[in-house]
Enzyme design. Structure first.
Site, PDB file in Angstrom:
ATOM      1  N   THR A 261       1.371  -1.547  -0.130  1.00  0.00           N
ATOM      2  CA  THR A 261      -0.310   0.039   0.226  1.00  0.00           C
ATOM      3  C   THR A 261       0.991   1.061   0.007  1.00  0.00           C
ATOM      4  O   THR A 261       2.112   1.182   0.486  1.00  0.00           O
ATOM      5  CB  THR A 261      -1.059   0.095   1.035  1.00  0.00           C
ATOM      6  OG1 THR A 261       0.133   0.107   2.354  1.00  0.00           O
ATOM      7  CG2 THR A 261      -1.936  -1.212   1.670  1.00  0.00           C
ATOM      8  N   CYS A 407      15.126  -6.027 -17.623  1.00  0.00           N
ATOM      9  CA  CYS A 407      15.102  -6.446 -17.145  1.00  0.00           C
ATOM     10  C   CYS A 407      16.436  -6.161 -15.688  1.00  0.00           C
ATOM     11  O   CYS A 407      17.558  -5.327 -16.352  1.00  0.00           O
ATOM     12  CB  CYS A 407      16.058  -7.861 -17.663  1.00  0.00           C
ATOM     13  SG  CYS A 407      17.380  -7.443 -18.472  1.00  0.00           S
TER      14      CYS A 407
END
Length: 552
Positions: A261, A407
């Site tokens: 959150t 990546c």
């Protein structure tokens, strides 16, 4: 002042609108941050992470666009907290844009002071990649999240999350990556989210499999998938501060537990328990102090529940949103009894200069990204883990806005890849230049004692010289735009961090800039960790020939 939402032009293709590809790239990436598929609230210029914005207001946005369109190839635009404040003549190898967002003198670096300045229109919260124009949607965090859960699996569950249930909360721009990262590791995920629109968005973009508003149904589905050894992600509509205590009450304890959150910003990022979204919005406007009080109380209950689950066997960690600090300030003394994700799972990667490296196809054509995927599979074929990630990403990850890929590449790998990409642009194998960047969460670009630099071996957690050196080094090396921000990820007063973006436009000049920047940027990450005494970083520095005058 223009305060109304303007339609943002999504420029694609190989036609220049600005006076050079670097200015064009900055313009396209700014607009991509505000693309409706990418931004959380584009009408408010909010990209992700509570109130992480791309520009201070719509008037500033318009001025930035106009300036980028007319910026010469030997000029540099200065952005102060989302506002274009000056253009100076510099030189062609200098950054075209220098950005400083949300930076406050330490004794004044609080949310209260920030909100005062924000109300006066003097500052903007840039988060990490929101105000530095290199956010690419949930994919931007998904491999880091995948790597984190993969390491959880290696340390605790024999290398796979198959047959385990992970509980987490928050399905915003960052947290939205969690369910997919868990299922890519073979596990089951229950992701609690208070906003039904966010759950639906993650289903639409295939980051989430299904949703329910009933806890019993979510648990039943999760247990069935666990027993059958299937990967499944479930969005559960609810508030974590209420849901987690209910789980404990009925005896449901997950195998893995975390949270994403926006607890770092109690006013804009966390809904207090017992309130609807509408009630929360009304209270936030009417009485922000009471709202913050209630949100912090809910965060404290949330963390107490996490601690209780940890005691009953859940592998529990903080996922970088400063939730432990908020709870501790509310009197939860044991809040730091569970670790942060960086010291627990990610730091060895940082010691090798590895971090969330990303690139974006300015053409807007997915084929350009697929061609770069093939490069990774060919040139880094000995790195099976990396190649597996690229194959999974191609299959499972939906592009948001401009096609992009992420990546984790380390020292040496980034410079090698940058040269190959630049050569491909030069040969016309790609339809337009490629933007190369990274998250501010990287090995040498952040000081954040409750997150990236938590528990450093030498106690240097709070030393913020490193991100400043990183920004200076990237600027003199010739990055296309460089940023220094404060408060990203963990909120005001808790972090300083730097970002860089560099454009591969196929020119020889770009080749030299790419070689410099993509070597020094991860190189400083190795240096930062070697200086702190990490053996792997010291070994990497010696093997790669990084010159550290005092390295023994």
């Amino acid at each position: 002042m223009v305060t109304k939402h303007r339609p943002v032009q999504a420029y694609t293709g190989s036609t220049l609108h600005a006076k050079g590809w670097i200015q064009e790239a900055a313009l396209r990436m700014l607009n991509n941050n505000l693309h409706p598929e990418v931004a959380e609230r584009p009408e408010d210029l909010v990209v992700y992470g509570g109130i992480g914005k791309a520009a201070r207001n719509w008037e500033c946005y318009g001025a930035i666009v106009e300036t980028l369109l007319n910026l010469e190839n030997d000029e540099t635009l200065l952005i102060q907290s989302g506002k274009p404040v000056a253009v100076f003549k510099t030189h062609t190898d200098a950054p075209r844009v220098l950005i400083a967002n949300s930076n406050l003198v330490p004794a004044w670096a609080t949310w209260d002071h920030f909100h005062e300045l924000d109300k006066k229109g003097l500052i903007m919260y840039g988060q990490m990649t929101a105000g530095s124009w290199i956010y690419i949607g949930s994919q931007g965090i998904v491999q880091g999240t995948y790597e984190t859960f993969a390491e959880v699996a290696r340390q605790h569950y024999g290398g796979t999350l198959k047959g385990t249930i992970t509980v987490t909360a928050g399905l915003g721009g960052m947290g939205g990556a969690q369910p997919l990262a868990v299922t890519l590791n073979g596990g089951v995920c229950i992701a609690v989210e208070v906003d039904p629109a966010r759950i639906q968005r993650r289903i639409d973009t295939k980051y989430l499999d299904t949703m329910t508003d009933r806890l019993d149904v979510a648990i039943q589905m999760a247990k069935r998938a666990k027993e059958e050894g299937k990967a499944l992600s479930i969005g559960l509509l609810g508030n974590a501060a209420e849901v987690l205590p209910k789980m404990i009450e009925i005896g449901f304890i997950p195998d893995v537990l975390t949270d994403q959150t926006s607890a770092h910003d109690p006013l804009n990022g966390y809904i207090p328990a017992g309130m609807t979204l509408e009630e929360a919005a009304e209270l936030r406007q009417r009485d922000p102090k009471q709202y913050i009080r209630r949100a912090k109380q809910s965060i404290a209950e949330h963390v107490k529940a996490m601690l209780a689950m940890q005691k009953q066997g859940s592998v529990t960690f903080d996922y970088g949103n400063n939730i432990r600090q908020v709870a501790k300030d509310e009197g939860v003394e044991e809040a730091f009894n569970f670790p942060g994700f960086v010291p627990a799972y990610i730091r060895p990667l940082f010691c090798e200069g590895k971090g969330p490296f990303r690139w974006v196809a300015l053409s807007g054509d997915p084929e350009d990204i697929y061609k770069t995927d093939e490069v990774i599979l060919r040139e880094f074929s000995d790195n099976q883990h990396l190649c597996n990630w690229i194959r999974m990403a191609r299959e499972k990850i939906q592009f948001q806005g401009l096609p992009a890929r992420i990546c984790w590449l380390g020292y040496g790998e980034r410079a090698k890849f940058g040269k190959i990409i630049n050569d491909m642009v030069a040969k016309g194998e790609l339809k337009a230049p490629i933007v190369i960047g990274r998250d501010h969460l990287d090995s040498g670009s952040v000081a954040s004692p409750n997150r990236e630099t938590e528990g450093m071996k030498d106690g240097s957690d709070a030393i913020a010289d490193w991100p400043i050196l990183n920004a200076l080094l990237n600027a003199v090396g010739g990055a296309s735009w460089v940023s220094v921000h404060h408060g990203g990820g963990v909120g005001m007063g808790y972090s300083i961090h730097a970002g860089m973006v560099i454009v591969a436009d196929g020119t020889k000049e770009a080749e030299k800039r790419l070689e410099r920047v993509l070597t020094t940027d991860p190189g400083l990450g190795v240096v930062r960790h070697a200086d702190a005494g990490y053996e792997l970083a010291i070994k990497t520095a010696k093997e790669k020939g990084i010159h550290m005058p005092m390295l023994k």
